[in-house]
Design a protein around this motif. Sequence first.
Motif, PDB file in Angstrom:
ATOM      1  N   LEU A  62      17.501  16.720 -16.468  1.00 25.89           N
ATOM      2  CA  LEU A  62      16.563  16.518 -17.567  1.00 25.89           C
ATOM      3  C   LEU A  62      16.387  15.040 -17.901  1.00 25.89           C
ATOM      4  O   LEU A  62      15.279  14.604 -18.225  1.00 25.89           O
ATOM      5  CB  LEU A  62      17.030  17.288 -18.803  1.00 25.89           C
ATOM      6  CG  LEU A  62      16.912  18.809 -18.705  1.00 25.89           C
ATOM      7  CD1 LEU A  62      17.535  19.458 -19.930  1.00 25.89           C
ATOM      8  CD2 LEU A  62      15.480  19.238 -18.548  1.00 25.89           C
ATOM      9  N   ILE A  63      17.458  14.269 -17.817  1.00 20.02           N
ATOM     10  CA  ILE A  63      17.346  12.824 -18.059  1.00 20.02           C
ATOM     11  C   ILE A  63      16.523  12.171 -16.958  1.00 20.02           C
ATOM     12  O   ILE A  63      15.631  11.350 -17.228  1.00 20.02           O
ATOM     13  CB  ILE A  63      18.743  12.183 -18.164  1.00 20.02           C
ATOM     14  CG1 ILE A  63      19.417  12.619 -19.457  1.00 20.02           C
ATOM     15  CG2 ILE A  63      18.653  10.656 -18.109  1.00 20.02           C
ATOM     16  CD1 ILE A  63      20.866  12.213 -19.563  1.00 20.02           C
ATOM     17  N   TRP A  65      14.318  13.612 -15.105  1.00 18.34           N
ATOM     18  CA  TRP A  65      12.952  14.094 -15.190  1.00 18.34           C
ATOM     19  C   TRP A  65      12.140  13.263 -16.191  1.00 18.34           C
ATOM     20  O   TRP A  65      10.945  13.053 -15.996  1.00 18.34           O
ATOM     21  CB  TRP A  65      12.924  15.562 -15.589  1.00 18.34           C
ATOM     22  CG  TRP A  65      11.534  16.087 -15.665  1.00 18.34           C
ATOM     23  CD1 TRP A  65      10.829  16.372 -16.796  1.00 18.34           C
ATOM     24  CD2 TRP A  65      10.658  16.356 -14.574  1.00 18.34           C
ATOM     25  NE1 TRP A  65       9.585  16.809 -16.467  1.00 18.34           N
ATOM     26  CE2 TRP A  65       9.445  16.804 -15.115  1.00 18.34           C
ATOM     27  CE3 TRP A  65      10.788  16.254 -13.191  1.00 18.34           C
ATOM     28  CZ2 TRP A  65       8.371  17.150 -14.315  1.00 18.34           C
ATOM     29  CZ3 TRP A  65       9.714  16.606 -12.411  1.00 18.34           C
ATOM     30  CH2 TRP A  65       8.526  17.048 -12.959  1.00 18.34           C
ATOM     31  N   GLN A  66      12.785  12.778 -17.243  1.00 18.06           N
ATOM     32  CA  GLN A  66      12.092  11.938 -18.211  1.00 18.06           C
ATOM     33  C   GLN A  66      11.642  10.615 -17.598  1.00 18.06           C
ATOM     34  O   GLN A  66      10.658  10.032 -18.035  1.00 18.06           O
ATOM     35  CB  GLN A  66      12.998  11.655 -19.417  1.00 18.06           C
ATOM     36  CG  GLN A  66      13.294  12.856 -20.259  1.00 18.06           C
ATOM     37  CD  GLN A  66      12.048  13.393 -20.919  1.00 18.06           C
ATOM     38  OE1 GLN A  66      11.223  12.648 -21.421  1.00 18.06           O
ATOM     39  NE2 GLN A  66      11.909  14.707 -20.907  1.00 18.06           N
ATOM     40  N   VAL A  67      12.367  10.166 -16.591  1.00 16.24           N
ATOM     41  CA  VAL A  67      12.024   8.901 -15.938  1.00 16.24           C
ATOM     42  C   VAL A  67      11.065   9.130 -14.775  1.00 16.24           C
ATOM     43  O   VAL A  67      10.060   8.430 -14.621  1.00 16.24           O
ATOM     44  CB  VAL A  67      13.309   8.190 -15.449  1.00 16.24           C
ATOM     45  CG1 VAL A  67      12.988   6.929 -14.683  1.00 16.24           C
ATOM     46  CG2 VAL A  67      14.209   7.880 -16.627  1.00 16.24           C
ATOM     47  N   GLY A  69       9.459  12.220 -13.838  1.00 11.05           N
ATOM     48  CA  GLY A  69       8.382  13.183 -14.069  1.00 11.05           C
ATOM     49  C   GLY A  69       7.037  12.580 -14.401  1.00 11.05           C
ATOM     50  O   GLY A  69       6.021  12.943 -13.791  1.00 11.05           O
ATOM     51  N   PRO A  70       6.959  11.667 -15.357  1.00 14.76           N
ATOM     52  CA  PRO A  70       5.632  11.094 -15.697  1.00 14.76           C
ATOM     53  C   PRO A  70       4.996  10.318 -14.538  1.00 14.76           C
ATOM     54  O   PRO A  70       3.770  10.247 -14.443  1.00 14.76           O
ATOM     55  CB  PRO A  70       5.926  10.157 -16.865  1.00 14.76           C
ATOM     56  CG  PRO A  70       7.178  10.691 -17.463  1.00 14.76           C
ATOM     57  CD  PRO A  70       7.958  11.261 -16.325  1.00 14.76           C
ATOM     58  N   ARG A  71       5.792   9.769 -13.664  1.00 19.71           N
ATOM     59  CA  ARG A  71       5.231   9.013 -12.533  1.00 19.71           C
ATOM     60  C   ARG A  71       4.681   9.934 -11.452  1.00 19.71           C
ATOM     61  O   ARG A  71       3.875   9.515 -10.641  1.00 19.71           O
ATOM     62  CB  ARG A  71       6.296   8.087 -11.962  1.00 19.71           C
ATOM     63  CG  ARG A  71       6.605   6.947 -12.900  1.00 19.71           C
ATOM     64  CD  ARG A  71       7.719   6.071 -12.377  1.00 19.71           C
ATOM     65  NE  ARG A  71       7.942   4.901 -13.183  1.00 19.71           N
ATOM     66  CZ  ARG A  71       8.539   4.860 -14.344  1.00 19.71           C
ATOM     67  NH1 ARG A  71       8.973   5.981 -14.892  1.00 19.71           N
ATOM     68  NH2 ARG A  71       8.717   3.737 -15.001  1.00 19.71           N
TER      69      ARG A  71
END
Length: 73
Positions: A62-63, A65-67, A69-71
């Motif tokens: 999850l951590i 994915w925050q970095v 995922g948006p890319r």
Amino acid sequence: FWINLWVGLFNMLPIIPFDGGYLFKDNLSLLLSRTMKRAGKESRERAVTGISMFFSFLILVLILWQVIGPRLF
């Protein structure tokens, strides 16, 4: 103040290398020792290790994915 606050909160994540992971593992061990009375100590420890590793990997994903995922999108 803010740096100390965020370092303390980050340290309480339920991931095994951090203090929160060890607290989570100890509390889970206590809970399973009360609920799984008929199971042997080895099977309880195996369950505790498996559950705590699952949550550690879940939090790590999850951590990340925050970095990442948006890319991707």
